[in-house]
Design an enzyme around this catalytic site. Structure first.
Site, PDB file in Angstrom:
ATOM      1  N   LYS A 132       0.950  -1.183   0.119  1.00 47.14           N
ATOM      2  CA  LYS A 132      -0.265  -0.398  -0.100  1.00 47.14           C
ATOM      3  C   LYS A 132       1.074   1.832   0.223  1.00 47.14           C
ATOM      4  O   LYS A 132       1.381   1.701  -0.086  1.00 47.14           O
ATOM      5  CB  LYS A 132      -0.559  -0.152   1.489  1.00 47.14           C
ATOM      6  CG  LYS A 132      -2.103   0.945   1.353  1.00 47.14           C
ATOM      7  CD  LYS A 132      -2.750   0.591   2.943  1.00 47.14           C
ATOM      8  CE  LYS A 132      -4.106   1.842   2.440  1.00 47.14           C
ATOM      9  NZ  LYS A 132      -4.855   1.760   4.101  1.00 47.14           N
ATOM     10  N   LEU A 190      -6.640   8.203   3.446  1.00 47.67           N
ATOM     11  CA  LEU A 190      -7.391   6.759   3.641  1.00 47.67           C
ATOM     12  C   LEU A 190      -8.259   7.016   4.325  1.00 47.67           C
ATOM     13  O   LEU A 190      -8.151   5.675   4.824  1.00 47.67           O
ATOM     14  CB  LEU A 190      -5.559   5.973   4.909  1.00 47.67           C
ATOM     15  CG  LEU A 190      -4.630   6.905   4.660  1.00 47.67           C
ATOM     16  CD1 LEU A 190      -3.337   6.189   5.657  1.00 47.67           C
ATOM     17  CD2 LEU A 190      -4.104   5.798   3.174  1.00 47.67           C
ATOM     18  N   SER A 216      -8.934   1.300   2.652  1.00 45.23           N
ATOM     19  CA  SER A 216      -8.340   2.397   2.142  1.00 45.23           C
ATOM     20  C   SER A 216      -7.484   1.667   1.430  1.00 45.23           C
ATOM     21  O   SER A 216      -6.598   1.949   0.786  1.00 45.23           O
ATOM     22  CB  SER A 216      -7.837   3.516   2.785  1.00 45.23           C
ATOM     23  OG  SER A 216      -6.866   2.672   4.169  1.00 45.23           O
ATOM     24  N   ILE A 237      -7.484   0.856  10.039  1.00 45.14           N
ATOM     25  CA  ILE A 237      -7.705   1.448  11.362  1.00 45.14           C
ATOM     26  C   ILE A 237      -9.930   2.063  11.531  1.00 45.14           C
ATOM     27  O   ILE A 237     -10.142   1.445  12.380  1.00 45.14           O
ATOM     28  CB  ILE A 237      -7.448   2.883  11.343  1.00 45.14           C
ATOM     29  CG1 ILE A 237      -7.998   3.912  12.066  1.00 45.14           C
ATOM     30  CG2 ILE A 237      -8.533   3.943   9.918  1.00 45.14           C
ATOM     31  CD1 ILE A 237      -6.873   5.056  12.335  1.00 45.14           C
ATOM     32  N   GLY A 238      -9.948   1.334  10.066  1.00 45.74           N
ATOM     33  CA  GLY A 238     -11.657   0.841  10.650  1.00 45.74           C
ATOM     34  C   GLY A 238     -12.380   0.225   9.829  1.00 45.74           C
ATOM     35  O   GLY A 238     -13.851  -0.002   9.205  1.00 45.74           O
ATOM     36  N   GLY A 239     -11.075  -0.305   8.977  1.00 41.29           N
ATOM     37  CA  GLY A 239     -11.857  -1.627   7.971  1.00 41.29           C
ATOM     38  C   GLY A 239     -10.946  -2.227   6.852  1.00 41.29           C
ATOM     39  O   GLY A 239     -11.335  -2.848   6.209  1.00 41.29           O
ATOM     40  N   SER A 240      -9.719  -1.109   6.983  1.00 43.71           N
ATOM     41  CA  SER A 240      -8.822  -0.931   5.525  1.00 43.71           C
ATOM     42  C   SER A 240      -8.065  -1.983   5.603  1.00 43.71           C
ATOM     43  O   SER A 240      -7.753  -1.803   4.015  1.00 43.71           O
ATOM     44  CB  SER A 240      -8.173   0.044   5.803  1.00 43.71           C
ATOM     45  OG  SER A 240      -8.860   1.671   5.546  1.00 43.71           O
TER      46      SER A 240
END
EC number: 3.5.1.4
Length: 574
Positions: A132, A190, A216, A237-240
């Site tokens: 990434k 992101l 992201s 950080i939230g599902g990325s």
């Protein structure tokens, strides 16, 4: 007339394309999604030789079995993946940086080492890995999707680390023998479930180009789905990591914070530690994800990254889990799982609901205990995560977009325009509320020991990653199914389950949405548009249960393939 930032973005976008050799170029135009929604499989294969197809469609484990024994050379494998990555980018816009020549030079050195020493450099010898575009690679730019970062080091034109710094993970991957060949697309900031920025524009889902590849780490998901990489690393950080993995039919893990070194990687809101971003690998199999994670841990990253925890790969946990599986299959024991059909705030689309039912039925047929998961309010967890994402009031994003004056994408889920940031006392109160929620969830999990029949709490929770299978652009309305795991800092692995089927996954015309968000999600489902999209779920365990969750994910994935008749021996190697 184009603005200066639009010109800079276009110049960078064309510079990436110019790095693709002419013989690897696809003659435009590409048929639109209405005529050609799926560019995986036979479509991308037409641009490759039979030998390239054989190499790139071999599982991660199968590749290293051949490269570490000298059966396949690193150069041959690297060139095949570079070619396929170049094609993938032209199909779905998934690459930010291409460094094929450097990758081939590295592969030549690996081959020379093998010839001289008659052994590989490490467990990932000759394995092409993508990253990434948060990770710094020597000689390669990092933009993280920001036009204002072009030609700079994270937006600073005077910082000498541009082209020189390498992230700690990059250093370790090189030591393990991996070959790095490209960096993949991200949404600027992101903070989005879709991958879009002003440089590369939109990254599409290879299986269904009506839909997003997720975010992201969306470029990673799209590239690996097209087999342009043998595996890769994203952040979450939230599902990325989990969102792109699920949307693209892959396995991916969100480990607990500190398991994989983050040192030296670019990030948004750097220094925010109320809810830490983590690094996780993605691959086409659970065994591939395990190989990448286990290999990184073998480098003792806690000696180099002060925020890494000293937890090497724990074979005893893996073996104990395998023993539980074996006993369960011989009726000597039992595994227990929670199934979360919905979180009480947003009901998933029909393909997700069907996937949950498929897994629940399979687990019960295998003799395992399945209980419905009704934990403390996930709306609370999602609200805590959302509040933490906005601690700085959007100041960091505003600063980075302001470097070039570029437009912020509407998909970004942080305050825009900026609002006053939280002060120290407010942040402390948020951290206390989070701690109290963690305790509630811990107690709920512990209390399941009374109903599992195994004498211990449940072994894992099967849940949606998102309310939808992939997502239509501009229709990602709810991240609660992924973000609650980040709030808890639990381990979670995605498992491919099925594909959306317009003949089966029909709209429930009698459903009455329970709130505005639920209504927006419900109304965004179109069986025709979603047809053929990959459907994945997540298997969640408690903190630092990566070994157990990967072992269980591999087991469930193999049983799903057996049930569907598509099981293959190499995918089951754990």
């Amino acid at each position: 007339m184009a603005t200066s930032w639009e010109i800079a973005a276009k110049t960078k976008r064309e510079a990436v394309l110019d790095l693709i050799p002419k013989e690897w170029r696809i003659q435009p135009p590409l048929p639109p999604a209405g005529e050609l929604r799926d560019v995986t499989g036979s479509y991308i294969q037409q641009f490759l030789s039979p030998r390239e197809i054989e190499i790139t469609e071999t599982d991660t484990i199968g590749i290293v079995q051949r490269t570490t024994t000298g059966e396949w050379t690193a150069v041959e494998v690297t060139k095949a993946f570079c070619h396929r990555a170049a094609i993938a980018h032209q199909l779905v816009n998934c690459l930010h940086e291409i460094f094929f020549e450097a990758a081939l030079a590295d592969a030549k050195r690996l081959d020379a080492y093998f010839v001289e020493h008659k052994r590989p450099t490490g467990p990932l010898h000759g394995l092409p890995i993508s990253l990434k575009d948060q990770f710094h690679v020597k000689g390669v730019e990092t933009t993280m999707g920001y036009v204002g970062w072009i030609g700079t080091f994270e937006g600073d034109k005077t910082d000498p680390r541009r082209f020189e710094l390498e992230s700690e993970l990059v250093r370790e991957l090189r030591a393990l023998g991996a070959v790095l060949h490209c960096k993949t697309s991200v949404p600027a900031t992101l903070m989005s479930g879709e991958t879009i920025n002003n440089i590369i524009e939109y990254t599409w889902n290879p299986k269904n180009r009506h839909l997003s590849c997720g975010g992201s780490s969306g470029g990673e998901g799209a590239l690996i789905a097209l087999r342009g990489s043998a595996g890769g690393f994203g952040t979450d950080i939230g599902g990325s990591v989990r969102i792109p993995a699920a949307f693209n039919g892959l396995y991916g893990i969100r480990p607990s914070a500190g398991r994989i070194p983050y040192l030296g990687a670019a990030n948004s809101m750097d220094g925010q530690i109320s809810l830490r971003s983590v690094i996780g690998p993605l691959a086409s199999s659970a065994s591939g994800v395990k190989l990448l994670l286990k290999s990184v841990l073998s480098q003792h990253p806690w000696l180099y990254d002060p925020l890494c925890v000293e937890i090497p790969w724990r074979s005893e946990i893996e073996e104990h889990t395998l023993d539980l599986i074996q006993k369960s299959s011989s009726s000597q024991g039992q595994l227990a799982f929670g199934i979360m059909y919905d979180d009480g705030f947003v009901k998933p689309h029909p393909p997700i609901t069907r996937a949950l039912q498929v897994v629940a039925t399979l687990l019960q047929k295998l003799g395992h205990k399945v209980i419905e998961w009704k934990p403390p309010s996930h709306a609370t967890a999602a609200e805590l995560a959302s509040t933490i994402y906005g601690l700085d009031g959007g100041a960091d994003a505003s600063k980075q977009f302001g470097l070039s004056g570029e437009t912020m994408m509407p998909q970004v889920i942080i305050p825009n325009p900026p609002v006053p940031p939280k002060n120290a006392m407010e942040i402390a109160a948020i951290n206390i509320a989070k701690r109290e929620y963690l305790k509630l969830y811990m107690d709920y999990w512990n209390d399941t020991a009374a109903s599992t029949g195994t004498g211990r709490p449940i072994d894992g929770v099967i849940a949606p990653v998102a309310p939808h299978a992939a997502v239509q652009p501009m229709k990602y309305f709810y991240v609660g199914y992924s973000a609650f795991v980040n709030t808890l800092d639990y381990s979670s692995v995605t498992i491919p389950v099925t594909e959306a089927d317009k003949a089966v996954d029909v709209v429930d015309g009698n459903y009455t949405p329970i709130n505005d968000t639920d209504r927006a999600v419900y109304e965004s489902y179109d069986p025709e548009i979603y047809h053929g999209a990959p459907v994945g779920l997540q298997l969640m365990g408690r903190r630092f249960q990566e070994e157990k969750m990967l072992t269980l994910a591999g087991y469930i994935g193999d049983e799903l393939r057996r049930a569907s008749g598509s099981w293959s021996p190499i995918s089951s190697q754990l």
